[in-house]
Structure formats: structure tokens, C-alpha cells
Design a protein around this motif. Sequence first.
Motif, mmCIF file in Angstrom:
data_model
loop_
_atom_site.group_PDB
_atom_site.id
_atom_site.type_symbol
_atom_site.label_atom_id
_atom_site.label_comp_id
_atom_site.label_asym_id
_atom_site.label_seq_id
_atom_site.Cartn_x
_atom_site.Cartn_y
_atom_site.Cartn_z
ATOM 1 N N ARG A 71 0.860 -1.173 0.000
ATOM 2 C CA ARG A 71 0.000 0.000 0.000
ATOM 3 C C ARG A 71 0.895 1.220 0.000
ATOM 4 O O ARG A 71 2.069 1.134 0.378
ATOM 5 N N ASP A 72 0.363 2.339 -0.425
ATOM 6 C CA ASP A 72 1.156 3.560 -0.496
ATOM 7 C C ASP A 72 1.205 4.256 0.849
ATOM 8 O O ASP A 72 0.175 4.491 1.483
ATOM 9 N N GLY A 100 4.186 10.113 0.488
ATOM 10 C CA GLY A 100 4.920 10.312 -0.751
ATOM 11 C C GLY A 100 4.844 9.135 -1.696
ATOM 12 O O GLY A 100 5.621 9.049 -2.639
ATOM 13 N N GLY A 101 3.906 8.209 -1.449
ATOM 14 C CA GLY A 101 3.765 7.038 -2.298
ATOM 15 C C GLY A 101 4.755 5.931 -1.993
ATOM 16 O O GLY A 101 4.800 4.926 -2.708
ATOM 17 N N ALA A 102 5.562 6.079 -0.934
ATOM 18 C CA ALA A 102 6.542 5.040 -0.590
ATOM 19 C C ALA A 102 5.808 3.734 -0.295
ATOM 20 O O ALA A 102 4.906 3.706 0.546
ATOM 21 N N ALA A 139 7.253 -4.231 11.268
ATOM 22 C CA ALA A 139 7.034 -2.805 11.560
ATOM 23 C C ALA A 139 7.270 -1.988 10.295
ATOM 24 O O ALA A 139 7.909 -2.459 9.343
ATOM 25 N N TRP A 140 6.738 -0.767 10.309
ATOM 26 C CA TRP A 140 6.922 0.191 9.220
ATOM 27 C C TRP A 140 7.226 1.545 9.834
ATOM 28 O O TRP A 140 6.624 1.927 10.843
ATOM 29 N N PHE A 141 8.134 2.258 9.204
ATOM 30 C CA PHE A 141 8.447 3.624 9.601
ATOM 31 C C PHE A 141 8.384 4.481 8.344
ATOM 32 O O PHE A 141 9.127 4.234 7.390
ATOM 33 N N GLU A 142 7.492 5.452 8.342
ATOM 34 C CA GLU A 142 7.386 6.380 7.218
ATOM 35 C C GLU A 142 8.149 7.630 7.620
ATOM 36 O O GLU A 142 7.859 8.242 8.647
ATOM 37 N N CYS A 143 9.139 7.979 6.811
ATOM 38 C CA CYS A 143 10.107 8.993 7.207
ATOM 39 C C CYS A 143 10.206 10.136 6.201
ATOM 40 O O CYS A 143 10.140 9.912 4.993
#
Length: 163
Positions: A104-105, A108-110, A118-122
Amino acid sequence: MSQSNNAPDARALRDSLGMFATGITVVTARAPDGTPIGLTVNSFNSVSLDPALIVWSLARHLPSADLFVNCEYYAINVLAHDQQHLSQRFATRDIDKFAGLNCRDGLGGAPLLDGCSAWFECRNTTRHEGGDHVLFLSEVVRHDRNPHDPLIYFGGQYRRLAP
């Protein structure tokens, strides 16, 4: 240990560094043309809780290095114990690393990979030259986790946590 010019032998140094167990991540972002990009990274670490900061490094010689240096956001996907295939896929060059994957996006579409621990959106805030690598010191904007054990790398091999 063999040395030249007071510098450690690169292979011996790598073997010694391999005695530090690490988790395995896949760092993902979007290229300016919208293409998803990603690579396997085990040089990820927390820096600060307040403000929320993480650090990771990327070899400057890699073809995607400039794309990561110039992106606004990226995601750190911490791989789960059953995702060794993703670590190997994202470490392979010249393939469509995202073919057939469920993602999934994020910011910024990352791409955020399904099934991770885990996920970290930076936000890509600060970069420093560090020898043959670029160090990314970045702000964690969003994060989430699953109760999955992580994929571990130690001594040149993938490992699992013991019960």
C-alpha cells in the motif's frame, strides 16, 4: 588481522561487523517518475524518541542512491521472520522488485510491504557523506507494527529468534 596503512582488511572488518546481529529492512520510495524503488538494508537504527529520528546508510555506488538522496519521503519496512525471500529479492539488481507484491502507499507514495514486523514512514531530512556511504538521518512521521518476530541477520546468515 591483516592491515595496510593502518586500515583494517575489508573482508576481516566485514566478518567482525557481522558478529553484531541486525534486523533486516527494505527501504522503499518513489522515483520522480512514480516508479517504486527499494533495496535491502540492515544498517538501520533508532536515534531519538523526541524528536523521533532514525538513521540508515546506503552505498553511494548503487544506481538508486541519487533517487533516495533526492526523495522527500521513504519507508523502512522491517521484515518478519518469514520474509527472507523479500530480503533476497530487494538485494537483487536488475529485476522488477515489486512484481506481484502486495503493498500500500505510504507518505509520498513510498510502498509499505504487507506482512512486515514494523513500518516507519520517514521525511528525508538530513544526509551526510560517510566514506563510501550516504548516512540518512530522518524524521519518523508515522509508524506501525505487527506482532511478527523479525528476520535477523548474524554471522553472514539469516536467523530467527529462539523461543
